[in-house]
Motif scaffolding. Sequence first.
Motif, PDB file in Angstrom:
ATOM      1  N   ALA A 179       3.108  28.784   1.463  1.00 29.27           N
ATOM      2  CA  ALA A 179       2.283  29.420   2.486  1.00 29.27           C
ATOM      3  C   ALA A 179       2.102  30.901   2.188  1.00 29.27           C
ATOM      4  O   ALA A 179       0.995  31.447   2.345  1.00 29.27           O
ATOM      5  CB  ALA A 179       2.920  29.226   3.864  1.00 29.27           C
ATOM      6  N   ILE A 199      -1.948  30.235   9.247  1.00 26.80           N
ATOM      7  CA  ILE A 199      -0.746  29.920   8.469  1.00 26.80           C
ATOM      8  C   ILE A 199       0.393  30.859   8.850  1.00 26.80           C
ATOM      9  O   ILE A 199       1.539  30.433   9.076  1.00 26.80           O
ATOM     10  CB  ILE A 199      -1.045  30.039   6.957  1.00 26.80           C
ATOM     11  CG1 ILE A 199      -2.060  28.983   6.514  1.00 26.80           C
ATOM     12  CG2 ILE A 199       0.241  29.925   6.147  1.00 26.80           C
ATOM     13  CD1 ILE A 199      -1.544  27.597   6.475  1.00 26.80           C
ATOM     14  N   HIS A 259      -2.342  20.840  12.111  1.00 20.96           N
ATOM     15  CA  HIS A 259      -2.952  21.700  11.091  1.00 20.96           C
ATOM     16  C   HIS A 259      -4.013  20.979  10.265  1.00 20.96           C
ATOM     17  O   HIS A 259      -4.835  21.635   9.626  1.00 20.96           O
ATOM     18  CB  HIS A 259      -1.872  22.275  10.173  1.00 20.96           C
ATOM     19  CG  HIS A 259      -1.045  23.330  10.835  1.00 20.96           C
ATOM     20  ND1 HIS A 259      -0.051  23.030  11.739  1.00 20.96           N
ATOM     21  CD2 HIS A 259      -1.091  24.685  10.749  1.00 20.96           C
ATOM     22  CE1 HIS A 259       0.503  24.150  12.172  1.00 20.96           C
ATOM     23  NE2 HIS A 259      -0.106  25.165  11.593  1.00 20.96           N
ATOM     24  N   LEU A 271       3.297  21.826   7.421  1.00 20.04           N
ATOM     25  CA  LEU A 271       3.271  22.867   8.450  1.00 20.04           C
ATOM     26  C   LEU A 271       3.406  22.270   9.845  1.00 20.04           C
ATOM     27  O   LEU A 271       3.995  22.891  10.742  1.00 20.04           O
ATOM     28  CB  LEU A 271       1.976  23.673   8.345  1.00 20.04           C
ATOM     29  CG  LEU A 271       1.907  24.666   7.183  1.00 20.04           C
ATOM     30  CD1 LEU A 271       0.485  25.229   7.051  1.00 20.04           C
ATOM     31  CD2 LEU A 271       2.909  25.805   7.363  1.00 20.04           C
ATOM     32  N   VAL A 290       7.924  25.223   1.406  1.00 24.25           N
ATOM     33  CA  VAL A 290       6.736  25.303   2.263  1.00 24.25           C
ATOM     34  C   VAL A 290       6.418  26.758   2.573  1.00 24.25           C
ATOM     35  O   VAL A 290       5.257  27.191   2.505  1.00 24.25           O
ATOM     36  CB  VAL A 290       6.951  24.511   3.565  1.00 24.25           C
ATOM     37  CG1 VAL A 290       5.786  24.738   4.529  1.00 24.25           C
ATOM     38  CG2 VAL A 290       7.089  23.031   3.264  1.00 24.25           C
ATOM     39  N   LYS A 291       7.435  27.543   2.898  1.00 18.13           N
ATOM     40  CA  LYS A 291       7.222  28.958   3.196  1.00 18.13           C
ATOM     41  C   LYS A 291       6.703  29.710   1.973  1.00 18.13           C
ATOM     42  O   LYS A 291       5.817  30.567   2.085  1.00 18.13           O
ATOM     43  CB  LYS A 291       8.520  29.602   3.690  1.00 18.13           C
ATOM     44  CG  LYS A 291       8.888  29.243   5.114  1.00 18.13           C
ATOM     45  CD  LYS A 291      10.078  30.076   5.572  1.00 18.13           C
ATOM     46  CE  LYS A 291      10.338  29.915   7.044  1.00 18.13           C
ATOM     47  NZ  LYS A 291      11.441  30.774   7.509  1.00 18.13           N
ATOM     48  N   LEU A 303      -0.744  21.958   2.505  1.00 18.88           N
ATOM     49  CA  LEU A 303       0.438  22.212   3.322  1.00 18.88           C
ATOM     50  C   LEU A 303       0.249  21.824   4.789  1.00 18.88           C
ATOM     51  O   LEU A 303       1.149  22.063   5.603  1.00 18.88           O
ATOM     52  CB  LEU A 303       0.819  23.691   3.245  1.00 18.88           C
ATOM     53  CG  LEU A 303       1.348  24.210   1.917  1.00 18.88           C
ATOM     54  CD1 LEU A 303       1.545  25.715   1.968  1.00 18.88           C
ATOM     55  CD2 LEU A 303       2.668  23.523   1.564  1.00 18.88           C
ATOM     56  N   CYS A 327      -3.407  25.788   1.202  1.00 20.75           N
ATOM     57  CA  CYS A 327      -3.280  25.731   2.665  1.00 20.75           C
ATOM     58  C   CYS A 327      -3.483  24.318   3.190  1.00 20.75           C
ATOM     59  O   CYS A 327      -2.685  23.818   3.984  1.00 20.75           O
ATOM     60  CB  CYS A 327      -4.288  26.669   3.323  1.00 20.75           C
ATOM     61  SG  CYS A 327      -3.876  28.413   3.192  1.00 20.75           S
ATOM     62  N   THR A 360       2.045  30.130  12.216  1.00 20.12           N
ATOM     63  CA  THR A 360       2.914  28.959  12.195  1.00 20.12           C
ATOM     64  C   THR A 360       4.231  29.249  11.497  1.00 20.12           C
ATOM     65  O   THR A 360       5.310  28.936  12.012  1.00 20.12           O
ATOM     66  CB  THR A 360       2.213  27.777  11.499  1.00 20.12           C
ATOM     67  OG1 THR A 360       1.040  27.435  12.231  1.00 20.12           O
ATOM     68  CG2 THR A 360       3.131  26.578  11.416  1.00 20.12           C
ATOM     69  N   VAL A 361       4.154  29.854  10.330  1.00 19.95           N
ATOM     70  CA  VAL A 361       5.365  30.090   9.530  1.00 19.95           C
ATOM     71  C   VAL A 361       6.313  31.059  10.229  1.00 19.95           C
ATOM     72  O   VAL A 361       7.530  30.867  10.230  1.00 19.95           O
ATOM     73  CB  VAL A 361       4.983  30.615   8.126  1.00 19.95           C
ATOM     74  CG1 VAL A 361       6.221  31.068   7.362  1.00 19.95           C
ATOM     75  CG2 VAL A 361       4.258  29.531   7.345  1.00 19.95           C
TER      76      VAL A 361
END
Length: 329
Positions: free
Chosen positions: A236, A75, A273, A212, A232-233, A208, A205, A78-79
Amino acid sequence: MKKPFGLLACVVLLCGFGFLSIAYGSRSIDLYTVWQAFAAFDGTSADHLIVRNTRLPRTLVAAAVGAALAVSGAIMQTVTRNPLASPSIFGVNSGAALCIIVAISVLSIDSQSQFIWAAFLGAALAAGAAYGLGSVGRGGGSPVNITLAGAAVTAFASSITQGIMLVNGRSFDQIIFWLVGSVAGREMPMLLPVLPFLAIGAIVCFALAAPLNTLALGEDVARGLGQRVGAVKLGAAAAVVLLAGSSVAVAGPIAFVGIVVPHIARFVAGRDHRWLLPYSALLGSVLLLGADVIARFVAMPNELPVGVVTALIGVPFFVWVARRDVHAK
């Protein structure tokens, strides 16, 4: 169809390493005895007691912690769009461990449930500090800046921890348990309190996963497609705090699992994801179980903390990823 079969292979691999974890150690136990320990438990048998009361909880803790750290690493990568991101590199593990150590040595807290809340607080503060420091100044928010800020937060938390150890020597034995990262001696009462938080973090997770995928295309593209990037952030970040904080609360700050496993999972399952996260969870469990089995035999009759083995595996991998990223640019 390859990806479902790959997941099935990971499950089989996980079961195999789970058996190795239960059967082998300073005292080896044969397959039939392991089976009998569950099918026909004999409370007077030393082997049955070892399997049920010592090795099974240790195996379950290693599997849960490995999965949590691997998923949180995937996670974070990606973020932040940073291939080196993980709870250990960004100071999340160190911050959680520091708060637990303060709870033990300064506040004289010895309750597992209170350790959990201390770990969550430390993980959240460390993550916020790393992201905040990395976002300040020229080029703020870049992967390099956030990584450097995470390293600074990790160093700061570790320094404070060392200071507490020097000042409060009477708590050294308790503190060292958290610093190295280990699953030895874990019992079910230590795992059960964190299971709800691990479950919530995992559910968030996987919920999302599709957002993601969109976020991985870039924040501008995600916004153009109607994605609520901030939400989303935030989700996460909450999931990472729950997963990493719970892991530290039960096993200490085990490093490098969150770096190594997502890259392996990405190589096998791709960048979707919806597949990457399940693969990361299973392979994270496999890695930590394998590292724990190795830790039992390297220094026989003594054991190494599993955090030492994951570091030996993770450091060369970290260098390789860093060098590959530099050359790619």
